[in-house]
Write a protein that holds these residues in place. Structure first.
Motif, PDB file in Angstrom:
ATOM      1  N   ILE A  71       0.876  -1.164   0.000  1.00  0.00           N
ATOM      2  CA  ILE A  71       0.000   0.000   0.000  1.00  0.00           C
ATOM      3  C   ILE A  71       0.912   1.213   0.000  1.00  0.00           C
ATOM      4  O   ILE A  71       1.475   1.588   1.028  1.00  0.00           O
ATOM      5  CB  ILE A  71      -0.925   0.018   1.239  1.00  0.00           C
ATOM      6  CG1 ILE A  71      -1.709  -1.285   1.343  1.00  0.00           C
ATOM      7  CG2 ILE A  71      -1.887   1.204   1.163  1.00  0.00           C
ATOM      8  CD1 ILE A  71      -2.535  -1.401   2.606  1.00  0.00           C
ATOM      9  N   LEU A  72       1.096   1.819  -1.156  1.00  0.00           N
ATOM     10  CA  LEU A  72       2.079   2.882  -1.335  1.00  0.00           C
ATOM     11  C   LEU A  72       1.382   4.236  -1.414  1.00  0.00           C
ATOM     12  O   LEU A  72       0.669   4.529  -2.362  1.00  0.00           O
ATOM     13  CB  LEU A  72       2.882   2.638  -2.616  1.00  0.00           C
ATOM     14  CG  LEU A  72       3.977   3.644  -2.951  1.00  0.00           C
ATOM     15  CD1 LEU A  72       5.069   3.617  -1.887  1.00  0.00           C
ATOM     16  CD2 LEU A  72       4.580   3.345  -4.325  1.00  0.00           C
ATOM     17  N   GLU A  73       1.607   5.052  -0.399  1.00  0.00           N
ATOM     18  CA  GLU A  73       1.035   6.390  -0.398  1.00  0.00           C
ATOM     19  C   GLU A  73       1.823   7.275  -1.364  1.00  0.00           C
ATOM     20  O   GLU A  73       3.057   7.287  -1.329  1.00  0.00           O
ATOM     21  CB  GLU A  73       1.071   6.982   1.007  1.00  0.00           C
ATOM     22  CG  GLU A  73       0.409   8.344   1.098  1.00  0.00           C
ATOM     23  CD  GLU A  73       0.505   8.937   2.492  1.00  0.00           C
ATOM     24  OE1 GLU A  73      -0.365   9.740   2.829  1.00  0.00           O
ATOM     25  OE2 GLU A  73       1.459   8.606   3.215  1.00  0.00           O
ATOM     26  N   SER A  74       1.117   8.007  -2.196  1.00  0.00           N
ATOM     27  CA  SER A  74       1.804   8.817  -3.208  1.00  0.00           C
ATOM     28  C   SER A  74       2.707   9.867  -2.575  1.00  0.00           C
ATOM     29  O   SER A  74       3.757  10.211  -3.129  1.00  0.00           O
ATOM     30  CB  SER A  74       0.785   9.495  -4.127  1.00  0.00           C
ATOM     31  OG  SER A  74      -0.069  10.368  -3.398  1.00  0.00           O
ATOM     32  N   GLU A  75       2.342  10.357  -1.387  1.00  0.00           N
ATOM     33  CA  GLU A  75       3.134  11.403  -0.750  1.00  0.00           C
ATOM     34  C   GLU A  75       4.493  10.907  -0.259  1.00  0.00           C
ATOM     35  O   GLU A  75       5.385  11.705   0.015  1.00  0.00           O
ATOM     36  CB  GLU A  75       2.362  12.018   0.430  1.00  0.00           C
ATOM     37  CG  GLU A  75       1.238  12.950   0.016  1.00  0.00           C
ATOM     38  CD  GLU A  75       0.070  12.224  -0.635  1.00  0.00           C
ATOM     39  OE1 GLU A  75      -0.210  11.074  -0.257  1.00  0.00           O
ATOM     40  OE2 GLU A  75      -0.545  12.802  -1.549  1.00  0.00           O
ATOM     41  N   ILE A  76       4.673   9.603  -0.125  1.00  0.00           N
ATOM     42  CA  ILE A  76       5.945   9.088   0.357  1.00  0.00           C
ATOM     43  C   ILE A  76       7.010   9.108  -0.728  1.00  0.00           C
ATOM     44  O   ILE A  76       8.204   9.112  -0.463  1.00  0.00           O
ATOM     45  CB  ILE A  76       5.787   7.651   0.906  1.00  0.00           C
ATOM     46  CG1 ILE A  76       6.900   7.324   1.908  1.00  0.00           C
ATOM     47  CG2 ILE A  76       5.802   6.611  -0.197  1.00  0.00           C
ATOM     48  CD1 ILE A  76       6.711   6.001   2.623  1.00  0.00           C
TER      49      ILE A  76
END
Length: 232
Positions: A71-76
């Protein structure tokens, strides 16, 4: 991920996947959000193998643990998200990525929808959307949450179907560039000048593009390009 409904502790949907065998890495930019989501998933019986709040740690854990889902948050990672997925997929076809976004970057979203992400979630989605997403991607499908689709609609974007994605993937980088310029309304002679190629070479490129896209004629390139402009 919006967990406000968790105060009532609703039962998660019953899925065919064995949750304890479905390994998940949670990569979120905020530590608190990351911790909360991990705990909620563990309570539902999912196998959370790691959590990360920084880009390099995310990549390292993916390499070592090879989770089935990230689950990859775009902000990271910002616009590097697509690069990360392509890099990982070259070494590991098992891991499938879910893009989670709270501050949509439309260029990133469009690229992600074309380049290897299987799930798409918006920050205001409830956990039920995440569970549905797990089920869909575990069987090889693609999942767009209702919140994510509404987000795209509000920004005037459309979700292209899988056949269109396959058609676009057949194009070379130069052909994609030409289609983008055509969609922007640039006349042929200006495109040729901009790319430093002859008009005849441009005409050949257009013919090849039309064939790869299954179009009857180059005359249809502009209309097709406008429809997929956000994915070019």
């Amino acid at each position: 991920m919006n967990s406000s409904n968790e105060n009532q502790k609703p039962a998660a949907p019953s899925f065919s996947i064995r949750r304890k065998d479905f390994s998940i890495l949670v990569a979120q930019s905020e530590l608190f959000t990351c911790e909360v989501l991990c705990q909620l998933l563990k309570q539902q019986g999912y196998n959370v193998v790691g959590k990360a709040v920084e880009l390099e740690d995310t990549l390292q854990q993916i390499r070592v643990k090879q989770p089935q889902c990230v689950i990859l948050e775009s902000e990271i990672s910002g616009r590097r998200s697509v690069d990360i997925v392509q890099q990982v997929r070259s070494d590991n076809e098992r891991t499938k990525f879910i893009l989670y976004t709270s501050k949509p970057d439309l260029k990133l979203v469009a690229n992600a929808m074309q380049q290897g992400f299987y799930g798409f979630l918006y920050a205001n989605d409830g956990l039920d959307e995440l569970y549905k997403c797990f089920q869909t991607i575990s069987t090889g499908g693609y999942y767009y949450s209702s919140g994510f689709l509404l987000l795209l609609k509000n920004y005037g974007m459309n979700v292209i179907n899988e056949e269109t994605k396959r058609q676009l993937s057949r194009l070379s980088s130069r052909e994609t560039e030409i289609l983008r310029l055509v969609a922007d309304g640039n006349p042929g002679h200006e495109i040729a000048d901009q790319l430093h190629i002859s008009y005849r070479t441009l005409a050949n490129h257009k013919t090849n593009i039309a064939q790869k896209l299954g179009l009857d004629s180059c005359r249809h390139l502009a209309r097709f390009g406008i429809g997929v402009r956000d994915y070019l």
